[in-house]
Scaffold this active site. Structure first.
Site, PDB file in Angstrom:
ATOM      1  CG  LEU A   1      -2.225   1.035   1.194  1.00  0.00           C
ATOM      2  CD1 LEU A   1      -2.883   0.973   0.022  1.00  0.00           C
ATOM      3  CD2 LEU A   1      -2.635   0.932   2.630  1.00  0.00           C
ATOM      4  CG  ASP A   2       1.001   3.481  -3.459  1.00  0.00           C
ATOM      5  OD1 ASP A   2       1.783   2.673  -3.750  1.00  0.00           O
ATOM      6  OD2 ASP A   2       0.206   4.072  -4.361  1.00  0.00           O
ATOM      7  CE1 TYR A   3       6.361   7.559   4.052  1.00  0.00           C
ATOM      8  CE2 TYR A   3       5.955   9.361   2.797  1.00  0.00           C
ATOM      9  CZ  TYR A   3       6.288   9.101   4.021  1.00  0.00           C
ATOM     10  OH  TYR A   3       7.005   9.896   4.825  1.00  0.00           O
TER      11      TYR A   3
END
Length: 209
Positions: free
Chosen positions: A41-43
């Site tokens: 899951l993206d930053y």
């Protein structure tokens, strides 16, 4: 049996356990040894991250071949149009090829925790929310899909993976579930190829940090 952790990953947290630049990681919230994230899951995205100590279960959750559905709550800039929703539903062309058809619907603003820092909204431009369900997981796919329809993503929260949801989880907290795997299947370390498994009906709750 395998351990499965459901974590509500906060905004600006790396989906890994270490970082050389001092950024927050999963280690700031999960102190269970021997578990690894099943997928990414993206930053700059928030929401559900699944971690497990079993390689077969990790493969089942993360492998693109499994086509496990993932549902996102997405705040976009502007009032999203019916045409944009239809394009998302039919699939659209990105630089890395066409997307699979998605489930997309306009929703009222959900009752979520405040994001820290808050989303920067422009006073003269409205925003809207949609619920988007995908069966693939390309890099930054949701953001690229909404941008391609003319409605850039402002906030992105992953709410569901398969049958697992964020229900009852505050940012930075988690719960632990025990998954009963078929007895004939050998346990594998996370990251190794696996086989399909059934999800169990029982789960054990753990006090979040």
């Amino acid at each position: 049996m395998a351990t499965l952790i459901l974590l509500n990953k906060p905004f600006h947290t790396l989906c890994q356990f270490s970082d050389g630049q001092g950024r927050k990681t999963l280690a700031d919230y999960v102190d269970v040894p021997g578990v690894y994230p099943a997928g990414r899951l993206d930053y700059d995205s928030e929401g559900l991250v699944l971690l497990t100590d079993d390689g077969s279960l990790q493969h089942r959750i993360a492998s693109p071949r499994q086509k496990m559905a993932k549902t996102y709550l997405v705040q976009v800039e502007g009032r999203i149009s019916d045409d944009a929703l239809n394009r998302l539903r039919l699939g659209l062309e990105l630089k890395d090829g066409p997307t699979r058809p998605a489930e997309a619907r306009r929703i009222n603003a959900p009752e979520l925790w405040p994001r820290i820092p808050p989303v920067r909204e422009r006073a003269n431009i409205p925003t809207s929310w949609l619920e988007l369900t995908l069966t693939e997981g390309r890099n930054r796919q949701v953001r690229r899909m909404t941008a391609a329809t003319g409605f850039p993503t402002l906030r992105l929260v992953r709410w569901r993976i398969g049958d697992w949801t964020l229900e009852g989880l505050a940012p930075g907290t988690y719960r632990t579930q025990t998954v009963h795997l078929p007895s004939a299947t050998a346990r594998r370390r996370p990251g190794a190829p696996g086989q399909r498994h059934r999800k169990p009906p029982r789960q054990h709750h753990r006090k979040p940090h």
